[in-house]
Scaffold this motif. Structure first.
Motif, PDB file in Angstrom:
ATOM      1  N   ALA A   1      -9.547  32.282 -27.203  1.00  8.15           N
ATOM      2  CA  ALA A   1     -10.070  31.134 -26.469  1.00  8.15           C
ATOM      3  C   ALA A   1     -11.289  31.510 -25.617  1.00  8.15           C
ATOM      4  O   ALA A   1     -12.142  30.683 -25.376  1.00  8.15           O
ATOM      5  N   LEU A   2     -11.357  32.767 -25.183  1.00  7.35           N
ATOM      6  CA  LEU A   2     -12.463  33.178 -24.332  1.00  7.35           C
ATOM      7  C   LEU A   2     -13.719  33.442 -25.158  1.00  7.35           C
ATOM      8  O   LEU A   2     -13.642  34.100 -26.195  1.00  7.35           O
ATOM      9  N   PRO A   3     -14.871  32.954 -24.717  1.00  5.62           N
ATOM     10  CA  PRO A   3     -16.107  33.232 -25.460  1.00  5.62           C
ATOM     11  C   PRO A   3     -16.500  34.697 -25.308  1.00  5.62           C
ATOM     12  O   PRO A   3     -16.300  35.309 -24.264  1.00  5.62           O
ATOM     13  N   THR A   4     -17.057  35.269 -26.338  1.00  2.87           N
ATOM     14  CA  THR A   4     -17.484  36.654 -26.299  1.00  2.87           C
ATOM     15  C   THR A   4     -18.982  36.729 -26.165  1.00  2.87           C
ATOM     16  O   THR A   4     -19.726  35.949 -26.768  1.00  2.87           O
TER      17      THR A   4
ATOM     18  N   HIS B   1      -5.512  14.693 -15.902  1.00  3.66           N
ATOM     19  CA  HIS B   1      -6.276  15.492 -14.948  1.00  3.66           C
ATOM     20  C   HIS B   1      -6.519  16.912 -15.459  1.00  3.66           C
ATOM     21  O   HIS B   1      -7.382  17.621 -14.945  1.00  3.66           O
ATOM     22  N   LEU B   2      -5.808  17.354 -16.495  1.00  2.00           N
ATOM     23  CA  LEU B   2      -5.986  18.703 -17.040  1.00  2.00           C
ATOM     24  C   LEU B   2      -6.907  18.745 -18.256  1.00  2.00           C
ATOM     25  O   LEU B   2      -7.239  19.824 -18.728  1.00  2.00           O
TER      26      LEU B   2
ATOM     27  N   GLY C   1     -11.936  25.621 -21.416  1.00  2.50           N
ATOM     28  CA  GLY C   1     -11.443  26.880 -21.970  1.00  2.50           C
ATOM     29  C   GLY C   1     -10.395  27.573 -21.128  1.00  2.50           C
ATOM     30  O   GLY C   1     -10.082  28.739 -21.360  1.00  2.50           O
ATOM     31  N   VAL C   2      -9.820  26.885 -20.154  1.00  2.00           N
ATOM     32  CA  VAL C   2      -8.760  27.477 -19.336  1.00  2.00           C
ATOM     33  C   VAL C   2      -7.543  27.702 -20.227  1.00  2.00           C
ATOM     34  O   VAL C   2      -7.204  26.874 -21.067  1.00  2.00           O
TER      35      VAL C   2
END
Length: 73
Positions: free
Chosen positions: A68-71, A34-35, A42-43
């Motif tokens: 991990a976060l898009p810029t 489920h994850l 991207g969590v």
């Protein structure tokens, strides 16, 4: 004698089966299906817990969250 292919369709299928069977021994089971969608979105998770905001991360996790976060460019 060296060949450039499996020789026959049956031999090719058998070779593919044995290769997949051998690789299966090294695969990790997905214990939280489920994850999977969240991970693909991207969590960020730290020590198995979902991190809502990057400022909640520890020292090691902060750099991972930034990567991990898009810029926006």
């Amino acid at each position: 004698k060296v060949t450039k292919g499996p020789g026959s369709a049956k031999a090719g299928l058998a070779m593919a089966f044995k290769l997949i069977e051998a690789a299966q021994c090294r695969w990790r089971a997905i214990t939280a299906p489920h994850l999977v969608a969240l991970v693909r979105a991207g969590v960020v998770f730290e020590a198995g817990k979902r991190v809502e905001r990057p400022d909640e991360l520890g020292e090691a996790g902060a750099s991972a969250a930034e990567q991990a976060l898009p810029t926006a460019a």
